[in-house]
Motif scaffolding. Structure first.
Motif, mmCIF file in Angstrom:
data_model
loop_
_atom_site.group_PDB
_atom_site.id
_atom_site.type_symbol
_atom_site.label_atom_id
_atom_site.label_comp_id
_atom_site.label_asym_id
_atom_site.label_seq_id
_atom_site.Cartn_x
_atom_site.Cartn_y
_atom_site.Cartn_z
ATOM 1 N N ARG A 205 3.224 33.975 -13.436
ATOM 2 C CA ARG A 205 4.002 33.195 -12.499
ATOM 3 C C ARG A 205 5.495 33.430 -12.702
ATOM 4 O O ARG A 205 6.279 33.323 -11.785
ATOM 5 C CB ARG A 205 3.665 31.701 -12.697
ATOM 6 N N PRO A 487 2.006 28.078 1.635
ATOM 7 C CA PRO A 487 3.036 28.488 0.677
ATOM 8 C C PRO A 487 3.881 29.617 1.243
ATOM 9 O O PRO A 487 3.413 30.411 2.056
ATOM 10 C CB PRO A 487 2.235 28.977 -0.536
ATOM 11 N N ASP A 636 9.019 31.064 -3.110
ATOM 12 C CA ASP A 636 7.892 30.142 -3.113
ATOM 13 C C ASP A 636 8.126 29.022 -4.131
ATOM 14 O O ASP A 636 8.554 29.261 -5.250
ATOM 15 C CB ASP A 636 6.622 30.925 -3.464
ATOM 16 N N ARG A 637 7.802 27.798 -3.706
ATOM 17 C CA ARG A 637 8.140 26.663 -4.550
ATOM 18 C C ARG A 637 7.418 26.647 -5.870
ATOM 19 O O ARG A 637 7.904 26.096 -6.839
ATOM 20 C CB ARG A 637 7.863 25.359 -3.792
ATOM 21 N N ARG A 638 6.256 27.285 -5.915
ATOM 22 C CA ARG A 638 5.504 27.172 -7.163
ATOM 23 C C ARG A 638 6.209 27.850 -8.331
ATOM 24 O O ARG A 638 5.949 27.548 -9.476
ATOM 25 C CB ARG A 638 4.102 27.747 -7.005
ATOM 26 N N TYR A 639 7.145 28.765 -8.004
ATOM 27 C CA TYR A 639 7.867 29.398 -9.097
ATOM 28 C C TYR A 639 8.928 28.480 -9.683
ATOM 29 O O TYR A 639 9.488 28.750 -10.712
ATOM 30 C CB TYR A 639 8.521 30.700 -8.623
ATOM 31 N N ARG A 641 8.232 25.172 -9.826
ATOM 32 C CA ARG A 641 7.569 23.890 -10.013
ATOM 33 C C ARG A 641 7.150 23.682 -11.451
ATOM 34 O O ARG A 641 6.468 22.741 -11.782
ATOM 35 C CB ARG A 641 6.323 23.833 -9.116
ATOM 36 N N ALA A 645 4.721 20.756 -13.133
ATOM 37 C CA ALA A 645 3.357 21.170 -13.456
ATOM 38 C C ALA A 645 3.013 20.836 -14.893
ATOM 39 O O ALA A 645 1.938 20.352 -15.206
ATOM 40 C CB ALA A 645 3.189 22.651 -13.206
#
Lengths: 656, 180, 167
Positions: A205, A487, A636-639, A641, A645
Motif C-alpha cells: 500500500r 475508489p 486514492d484515499r486508502r493511501y 487512511r 486503519a
C-alpha cells in the motif's frame, strides 16, 4: 566564487549522502535507533546542498560565466536567458546534477511522508536512496564535474545546440527524470523489504502511490519527448526506436507491469516475489538507460558526447546496483515468497500474463537494441536493428496483451468461469469488432485489415472498461452515490485503459494512413496532398534573438475553403552549426498538417516536405490520459487512511 | 527448484550483459565493418587524375600487394595522415594508389602539389561510383589489397603511426611473402 | 545532449552540401506509380552511414543523396526490391539495412522473442494448473491466519513501547 561554492556544495552533498546511507544501514542491522535516525536530517541536508549546487550552476549560466567549462560549451552571450537556464541540463554534467537534485527531492519526500511506516524500514529505504545518491555524486565529482573551470575564461561560449533551443528542452528532461529517478523509490522499498526479511502487509500500500506517481511522470516524459521530436526535428516522425528512446521505454514497460503486480499483491497477497523483482528491474533499466546515453556504446541522436572512462564508471555502478540487488533477492526472497491460490481463469492469471507480455516486450526491446553489439562481439561484423524489426515485434507481442486488457477489469478475483465470462462479454466483443471494422473500412482509404483489427482491439479495451462500470451500476438505483463511492484507483484504472485504447487508435491510423510528399515549389505554386492543397504564398527574411531565418507562408485549402496558414522556417544560428528547420504545423483533433522546409533551389523556389497525419494527436492524448489515470489512482484515499486503519485494527484486536 | 533455475538464468544473463557492455566500451560504435574483406576489388574504369585521356582499371593493379587510399582535397583528416603516406612512399615499402573521391581536378592537383604526392597513380572518381562499390562512407579510408586484387583490410579514418605499426605493416609483410 | 559528430566526414560532407547546389534534391520523376512507392519504401529501410541515426530518406548527407539516386536508377532499370537491398548490403554490409536480414546470425534475433514468450506462457499455465492440483483449498485458510498473526507480531516489534493486544 559562486562556482567554487557550488563545487563545495556537491562535496557536502556527498558527505550528507554518506551519513544518510551507512550509519542507518548498520543501525538497522544492529538495532541502534540513534544511528537509524541519522537518515532523516542527512536526507534534508543533502537536498539543501544539492539545491545550492544547482543554483550555483544556474547562476553561472545566467551570469554568462564563460570561465566555467560547462557553461562555455553550452551557452553563448546571444542565447536568451530562458535557454541559458535550461542549458543547465542540456548536456552531460549538468543533467547529472539535475538527476541528483531530483533524487534528493524524492528522498526528501520519502523522509517526510513515511511517518506511519516501521522506523527501521524507513531508515533502510533512505539508506538505499543515499547509496544511489552517493554513486551519482561520485560520478560527478570524479569524472563529470559541472563546475570545472576553463582558465583562461573564454570570451564567449559555443552556442547551445540549436535543436535544444526550444521549449521541449525546458520541460522534457526534468519531467522524464522525475520518472526515471522516481523509480528508485519502489526499488529502495524492495531492497528495504528484503533486508527486513519480511514484507509487512502495508508495504504494497505504501509502494504503490510512489510507483504510480513515478510512472505518470515517466509516461508524460516519454510522450513529451515524442512530441518534441515530432515538431522539432522536421521529419514528421515521432518514434524512431532509437536506442535512447528504447532506454526510456523499457523501464516504462516494466513499471507498468510492476503497477499491475502491486495491484495483485495488495488485493490478494500474491505475486510478492514477482513484485520485488519487478521493482528491482524497473529501476535497473532506468540506470541502464543512463548508461546507454552517456557511455558512447551506441550511436544515438540523444547520446551525450562522451569518453569511455565515464562509461566504465557507470558500468561498474550499474553492475554493483543490479548485481547487489539480485543477490540480495536470491538470499532473502525465500522469506517473503507467497503465491496465493487462484484458478486458471481469474483476474490473477490475466494480470500474470499481462506482466509476462510486458516483461517480454521489454526484453525484446533490450535484445533488439543490443543485438548489433552482440553481432560484432561474435565477429560477424556490423549490423543494424531498426524500426521494421521493433514495429513488427512490438505489435505482435502487444496484440495478446490488448486482448487481455478488455477482460481484465471484468474478470473476478480468484476464480471465474470462462463460459460466464464470454456470456457476459460477447455483446461487448461484437460491438467492438463491428464498430472498429466499420469505421476502419468506411472512414479511410485504401482499406486496411490491419487497421480494422487494431481499431477493434482498441475499442475492445475501452469496451471492457465500460462494461465493468456497468457491472458496478447494475441493480443499484442511486447511480450518483454508486459512482461517487468507487475508489479513485478504480477511475484511475479506467482512465488509463481508456488512454491505451486511444493511443492504439492513434498509432494504427497515423502509421498506416499518413502521407507525405517531397516537392519543389516556387512562390505562388501549390501541391495537392490527399484532400488538401498546400500553396506556397510568400517568403520573407526574419531576424531572431540569435538567428537569421527564412520564413515561408504556406496556405492550405480543402476544396475552396482555407483551413490553415503555416509559417515554416529555416534558421541559421549566430553560434554556428547546421541550419535548423522549424516546421509549420496545423494541429487538429483528427489530423495534423505539417510542412518543413528543405533546401532553397533557385531564386524563390524551395524544396519542402508536406505531411498529412491523421489522428496523430491521439497518440499523445492517449499517453496523457494514461498519466492522468496514474495520478488519480495515486490520490486514492486508502493511501492516506493508514492512521485510521491502524486504530480500527487495534480496536478490533482488543474486542477479539 | 525451478525457481532457482530461473533465477540463475536471469543472473547469468545479467552478467553476460555487463560483459557485453564492457566489450562495447572499447569499440567505436559508429565504425562500420566492411563486407568486402576477402572479396575482390570491384571492376572499375576511371580516368587518371593527371591525365583525363588515360584510364585505369582493375587489371592495372594486379600483381603486387598495394594500398588504395581514398582521399579528397576537402577532407581535413586526410591532411593529418598525408605526411605519413609521403614518408612511406619514400621508403618504397608498398605501392600506394590514390582514389580521389568526389573532388575537382584543379583542387585535387593543387592539393597534391602543396602537400606532396605519395601515389603511384591516382584514379579520379568524380561521381564517387567506385567509392560506392567499395563501400566508402567518408574520407580518408584505406584498403590493403593483395597481389590478386583481393581486399584484405580496410582502415576507416586516417592511418596513424600506431595503425601502421600494429596493423597494416604486419599484414603487409604477410602479403609480401613469396607464395602468397 | 549535443549531437554526436564524431565522424569527421560528416562535417566535411555538410560543408560540401552548403557549397554544392542542391540539384540532386530535386523531385524525382517515376515512370510507373508503383515505382515511387517502392522507392519510398526502400529509402526508408536503408540506413545512412554518415548520419547514422537517419534513414537515407531523411538524411542530408551527400552519401545519402548518392544512395537515393542509385536506388532510383536501379528501380527504373527494372531491379527488384531484393536486388536493391542485396546491392547495398554487398557494399556497405548489413549495417545499412534497418530491417535485419534473416540469416543464420540473426535467427536468434528474429525467433528468440516468439520462442521465449511461447515457452514462458505455456510453462506458466502448467505451473498454475499443477500448483492448484497440489495445494488443497483448505490449506489456504490456515495460511491466511498464520500471516495475520505474523503481521500483528510485526506491529508489536515496530513499537516495543506499546503493550501487546489481546488475541
Amino acid at each position: 566564487m559562486i562556482v567554487e561554492l557550488g563545487h563545495l556544495a556537491l562535496i557536502l552533498a556527498f558527505c550528507a549522502a554518506l551519513v544518510q546511507a551507512v550509519p542507518p544501514l548498520i543501525g538497522a542491522h544492529t538495532n541502534r535507533p540513534q544511528w537509524m535516525a541519522l537518515a532523516f536530517p542527512a536526507a534534508r541536508w543533502q537536498f539543501v546542498f544539492l539545491l545550492t549546487a544547482f543554483a550555483c550552476l544556474a547562476w553561472a549560466f545566467l551570469q554568462k560565466d564563460f570561465s566555467v567549462l560547462y557553461v562555455a560549451k553550452n551557452a553563448n552571450s546571444s542565447l536568451p536567458w530562458y535557454y541559458r537556464l535550461s542549458a543547465v541540463w542540456g548536456a552531460h554534467e549538468g543533467s547529472l546534477l539535475l538527476w541528483a537534485l531530483i533524487l534528493g527531492g524524492w528522498t526528501l519526500a520519502v523522509s517526510f511522508l513515511s511517518r506511519s511506516l516501521p522506523f527501521s524500514f524507513t531508515a533502510r529505504v533512505l539508506a538505499v536512496l543515499g547509496l544511489i545518491s552517493m554513486g551519482f555524486l561520485m560520478f560527478m565529482l570524479f569524472t563529470s564535474n559541472p563546475f570545472e573551470r576553463l582558465l583562461p575564461g573564454a570570451p564567449d561560449g559555443q552556442d547551445l545546440n540549436p535543436l535544444l533551443q526550444d521549449i521541449g528542452l525546458i520541460i522534457h528532461p526534468p519531467i522524464l527524470y522525475m520518472g526515471y529517478v522516481g523509480l528508485s523509490v519502489p526499488f529502495a522499498f524492495a531492497i528495504a523489504g528484503l533486508l527486513e526479511g519480511r514484507l509487512f502487509s502495508a508495504w504494497t500500500r505504501w509502494t504503490r502511490p510512489w510507483t504510480l506517481v513515478a510512472w505518470s511522470f515517466l509516461t508524460t516524459g516519454i510522450a513529451l519527448g515524442s512530441w518534441w521530436a515530432y515538431y522539432e526535428l522536421g521529419w514528421g516522425g515521432w518514434w524512431f526506436w532509437d536506442p535512447v528512446e528504447n532506454a526510456s521505454f523499457m523501464p516504462w514497460l516494466l513499471t507498468t507491469a510492476l503497477l499491475h503486480s502491486l495491484a495483485v499483491t495488495e488485493q490478494r497477497q500474491a505475486f510478492q516475489a514477482w513484485t520485488l523483482l519487478l521493482s528491482i528491474f524497473a529501476f535497473s533499466l532506468s540506470l541502464l538507460g543512463t548508461f546507454l546515453v552517456r557511455s558512447g556504446v551506441l550511436v544515438s541522436v540523444h547520446a551525450f558526447a562522451n569518453d569511455p572512462a565515464r562509461g566504465i564508471f557507470i558500468l561498474c555502478f550499474l553492475a554493483a546496483v543490479i548485481g547487489g540487488a539480485l543477490l540480495l533477492f536470491a538470499w532473502r526472497a525465500g522469506k517473503v515468497l507467497s503465491i496465493g491460490r487462484f484458478e486458471v481463469v481469474s483476474r490473477e492469471t490475466a494480470l500474470l500474463f499481462n506482466n509476462i507480455f510486458l516483461v517480454f516486450a521489454a526484453a525484446m526491446v533490450l535484445f533488439g537494441t543490443i543485438y548489433p553489439i552482440i553481432h560484432v562481439a561474435m565477429g560477424m561484423g556490423s549490423m543494424s536493428v531498426g524500426r521494421p524489426y521493433f514495429d513488427l515485434m512490438f505489435t505482435v507481442l502487444m496484440t495478446p496483451l490488448l486482448l487481455l486488457l478488455g477482460f481484465g477489469p471484468v474478470l473476478r478475483w480468484k476464480e471465474d468461469s470462462l463460459k460466464q465470462l464470454l456470456l457476459r462479454l460477447y455483446k461487448t466483443i461484437a460491438i467492438a469488432v463491428v464498430l472498429g471494422t466499420a469505421f476502419a473500412l468506411l472512414a479511410f482509404a485504401p482499406r486496411s485489415l490491419g487497421v480494422a483489427l487494431s481499431l477493434s482491439l482498441a475499442l475492445w479495451v475501452i469496451g471492457g472498461s465500460i462494461y465493468s462500470i456497468k457491472t458496478r451500476l447494475r441493480n443499484r438505483r442511486d447511480l450518483k452515490s454508486v459512482l461517487l463511492s468507487q475508489p479513485r484507483s478504480y477511475y484511475g484504472m479506467l482512465l488509463a485503459h481508456l488512454g491505451v485504447g486511444i493511443f492504439v487508435i492513434g498509432v494504427s491510423v497515423a502509421v498506416v494512413y499518413e502521407q507525405h510528399e517531397d516537392v519543389r515549389l516556387d512562390v505562388g505554386e501549390s501541391q495537392q496532398l490527399g484532400p488538401y492543397r498546400f500553396m506556397f504564398s510568400d517568403l520573407e527574411e526574419l531576424h531572431g534573438p540569435n538567428y537569421e531565418a527564412q520564413r515561408a507562408t504556406i496556405d492550405i485549402y480543402k476544396g475552396e475553403r482555407q483551413v490553415a496558414r503555416l509559417f515554416p522556417e529555416k534558421r541559421s544560428y549566430d553560434g554556428g552549426g547546421n541550419p535548423m528547420t522549424e516546421a509549420g504545423i496545423d494541429g487538429g483533433l483528427i489530423r495534423d498538417l505539417y510542412v518543413s522546409l528543405g533546401e532553397p533551389v533557385g531564386d524563390n523556389a524551395w524544396l519542402m516536405r508536406l505531411h498529412y497525419k491523421p489522428f496523430i494527436r491521439w497518440v499523445w492524448f492517449g499517453a496523457l490520459l494514461m498519466a492522468l489515470g496514474g495520478v488519480i489512482s495515486a490520490l486514492d484515499r486508502r493511501y492516506r487512511r493508514t492512521v485510521e486503519a491502524k486504530a480500527t485494527v487495534k480496536g478490533r484486536a482488543h474486542v477479539a | 527448484m525451478w525457481r532457482k533455475v530461473l533465477f540463475t538464468v536471469i543472473f547469468l544473463c545479467f552478467l553476460a550483459l555487463m560483459a557485453l557492455f564492457g566489450y562495447a566500451l572499447k569499440r567505436d560504435p559508429s565504425l562500420v565493418t566492411s563486407p568486402l574483406i576477402g572479396k575482390p576489388v570491384p571492376d572499375f574504369s576511371l580516368p587518371l587524375l593527371s591525365d583525363p585521356n588515360r584510364t585505369i582499371g582493375k587489371p592495372d593493379l594486379l600483381g603486387t600487394p598495394y594500398l588504395l587510399n581514398v582521399w579528397a582535397s576537402w577532407c581535413a583528416a586526410c591532411r593529418t595522415e598525408h605526411p605519413l603516406l609521403v614518408q612511406l612512399a619514400r621508403q618504397n615499402l608498398v605501392p600506394i594508389h590514390g582514389l580521389n573521391y568526389r573532388d575537382t581536378r584543379e583542387d585535387a592537383q593543387s592539393w597534391l602539389e602543396r602537400y606532396g604526392n605519395p601515389y603511384d597513380v591516382v584514379a579520379f572518381d568524380e561521381k564517387g561510383a567506385l567509392g560506392l562499390d567499395l563501400g566508402v562512407y567518408g574520407a580518408p579510408e584505406t584498403f590493403l589489397v593483395d597481389r590478386n586484387n583481393v581486399i584484405v583490410y580496410k582502415q576507416v579514418g586516417p592511418i596513424t603511426e600506431k595503425v601502421w605499426v600494429d596493423v597494416l605493416y604486419p599484414k603487409l609483410v604477410e602479403l609480401q611473402k613469396p607464395g602468397q | 545532449m549535443t549531437r554526436k559528430f564524431t565522424k569527421w566526414p560528416v562535417l566535411m560532407v555538410l560543408l560540401l552540401l552548403g557549397s554544392a547546389g542542391a540539384q540532386d534534391h530535386a523531385v524525382l520523376e517515376f515512370s510507373h506509380p508503383e515505382y515511387k512507392e517502392r522507392y519510398n519504401n526502400l529509402i526508408n529501410q536503408l540506413r545512412c552511414l554518415v548520419c547514422q541515426n537517419q534513414t537515407i530518406a531523411d538524411s542530408h548527407a551527400e552519401l545519402a543523396l548518392d544512395l537515393r539516386k542509385r536506388v532510383y536508377e536501379m528501380i527504373e532499370q527494372g531491379a527488384s526490391d531484393r536486388d536493391v537491398i542485396d546491392f547495398m548490403a554487398q557494399r556497405y554490409g548489413d549495417f545499412v539495412l534497418y530491417n535485419p536480414p534473416l540469416k543464420p546470425s540473426t535467427m536468434l534475433l528474429w525467433f528468440a522473442p516468439f520462442i521465449a514468450i511461447g515457452v514462458g506462457s505455456v510453462a506458466l499455465l502448467l505451473y498454475i494448473v499443477r500448483r492448484n492440483r497440489q495445494t488443497a483449498p483448505a490449506a489456504e485458510v490456515s495460511e491466511s491466519i498464520r500471516r495475520r498473526v505474523e503481521e500483528l507480531r510485526g506491529r508489536q516489534q515496530a513499537r516495543p513501547s506499546k503493550q501487546g493486544s489481546k488475541q
